[in-house]
Design a protein around this motif. Structure first.
Motif, PDB file in Angstrom:
ATOM      1  N   PRO A  53      -9.357   0.392 -11.274  1.00  0.00           N
ATOM      2  CA  PRO A  53     -10.715   0.878 -10.547  1.00  0.00           C
ATOM      3  C   PRO A  53     -10.628   2.393 -11.221  1.00  0.00           C
ATOM      4  N   ASP A  54     -11.972   2.793 -11.183  1.00  0.00           N
ATOM      5  CA  ASP A  54     -12.284   4.372 -11.789  1.00  0.00           C
ATOM      6  C   ASP A  54     -11.445   5.099 -11.047  1.00  0.00           C
ATOM      7  N   GLN A  90      -2.904   9.299  -6.060  1.00  0.00           N
ATOM      8  CA  GLN A  90      -3.948   8.771  -4.829  1.00  0.00           C
ATOM      9  C   GLN A  90      -3.529   7.550  -4.142  1.00  0.00           C
ATOM     10  N   GLY A  91      -4.206   6.999  -3.181  1.00  0.00           N
ATOM     11  CA  GLY A  91      -3.806   5.897  -2.314  1.00  0.00           C
ATOM     12  C   GLY A  91      -4.211   4.628  -3.188  1.00  0.00           C
ATOM     13  N   VAL A  92      -3.353   3.533  -3.005  1.00  0.00           N
ATOM     14  CA  VAL A  92      -3.559   2.324  -3.708  1.00  0.00           C
ATOM     15  C   VAL A  92      -3.182   1.259  -2.668  1.00  0.00           C
ATOM     16  N   VAL A  93      -3.790   0.064  -2.623  1.00  0.00           N
ATOM     17  CA  VAL A  93      -3.638  -0.982  -2.027  1.00  0.00           C
ATOM     18  C   VAL A  93      -3.569  -2.218  -3.210  1.00  0.00           C
ATOM     19  N   GLY A 128       0.621  -1.207  -0.277  1.00  0.00           N
ATOM     20  CA  GLY A 128       0.133  -0.043  -0.045  1.00  0.00           C
ATOM     21  C   GLY A 128       0.882   1.323   0.123  1.00  0.00           C
ATOM     22  N   GLY A 129       0.352   2.399  -0.326  1.00  0.00           N
ATOM     23  CA  GLY A 129       0.819   3.563  -0.499  1.00  0.00           C
ATOM     24  C   GLY A 129       0.307   4.590  -1.479  1.00  0.00           C
ATOM     25  N   LEU A 130       0.952   5.422  -2.240  1.00  0.00           N
ATOM     26  CA  LEU A 130       0.564   6.397  -3.087  1.00  0.00           C
ATOM     27  C   LEU A 130       1.108   6.012  -4.553  1.00  0.00           C
ATOM     28  N   VAL A 131       0.446   5.960  -5.564  1.00  0.00           N
ATOM     29  CA  VAL A 131       0.553   5.853  -7.057  1.00  0.00           C
ATOM     30  C   VAL A 131       1.685   6.955  -7.259  1.00  0.00           C
ATOM     31  N   GLY A 132       2.804   6.780  -7.546  1.00  0.00           N
ATOM     32  CA  GLY A 132       3.891   7.718  -7.817  1.00  0.00           C
ATOM     33  C   GLY A 132       3.498   8.565  -9.017  1.00  0.00           C
ATOM     34  N   GLU A 133       3.649   9.889  -8.826  1.00  0.00           N
ATOM     35  CA  GLU A 133       3.497  10.856  -9.952  1.00  0.00           C
ATOM     36  C   GLU A 133       4.343  10.645 -11.237  1.00  0.00           C
ATOM     37  N   VAL A 139      -5.991  -4.841  -7.678  1.00  0.00           N
ATOM     38  CA  VAL A 139      -5.714  -3.277  -7.319  1.00  0.00           C
ATOM     39  C   VAL A 139      -6.935  -2.563  -6.579  1.00  0.00           C
ATOM     40  N   LEU A 140      -6.809  -1.922  -5.616  1.00  0.00           N
ATOM     41  CA  LEU A 140      -7.835  -1.185  -5.076  1.00  0.00           C
ATOM     42  C   LEU A 140      -7.276   0.162  -4.750  1.00  0.00           C
TER      43      LEU A 140
END
Length: 150
Positions: free
Chosen positions: A93-94, A100-103, A56-61, A120-121
């Motif tokens: 996911p949409d 954004q946060g992602v798991v 989990g974390g954030l999707v990198g820019e 992917v959530l």
């Protein structure tokens, strides 16, 4: 057999049945456990290949790269500077986007540091983020109460 012996036999059989059921449930749960990690955790204690985990974390820019078909590669970060490359084949996911946060759930491939995700959530706010993840992001200043991750 006396009435007392019959009663003890029924009670003993019932207890044995309950014990067997509890042991089967515990065994089933131990087989499906996927521990939760963030990139900083993986930098400190690497996970053995083919071990199923949640990342989990954030999707990198700027890290989202769409490949052939429905294959997507992106990076997951937690703001500590540690980054894990993730490869996922499927429909995202949409709410999935950079920052954004992602798991993700999956495993590392043998001989590679690439994480192959099969789930992917995406999350849109801290209400859907595990408490320990939200607390870490808030401590690092990446998450403000009542605001997004932008």
């Amino acid at each position: 057999m006396t009435r007392k012996q019959k009663r003890l036999a029924v009670i003993g059989g019932g207890m044995g049945f309950i014990l067997a059921a509890v042991l089967l449930v515990m065994f089933a749960f131990s087989q499906s456990v996927a521990y939760f990690y963030m990139p900083a955790d993986l930098a400190k204690t690497p996970v053995a290949p083919e071990t199923r985990i949640r990342l989990g974390g954030l999707v990198g820019e700027g890290s989202v790269v769409r490949g052939a078909g429905s294959t997507v590669e992106f990076a997951v970060t937690d703001g500590s500077g540690d980054v894990v490359k993730v490869k996922y084949t499927g429909i995202l996911p949409d709410l999935f986007r950079e920052g954004q946060g992602v798991v993700t759930e999956g495993k590392f491939t043998a001989g590679s540091r690439e994480f192959l995700a099969d789930t992917v959530l995406a999350k849109h706010d801290e209400k859907y983020m595990p408490k320990d993840v939200a607390d870490r992001l808030k401590a690092q200043g990446l998450w403000q109460e009542g605001e997004g991750t932008q």
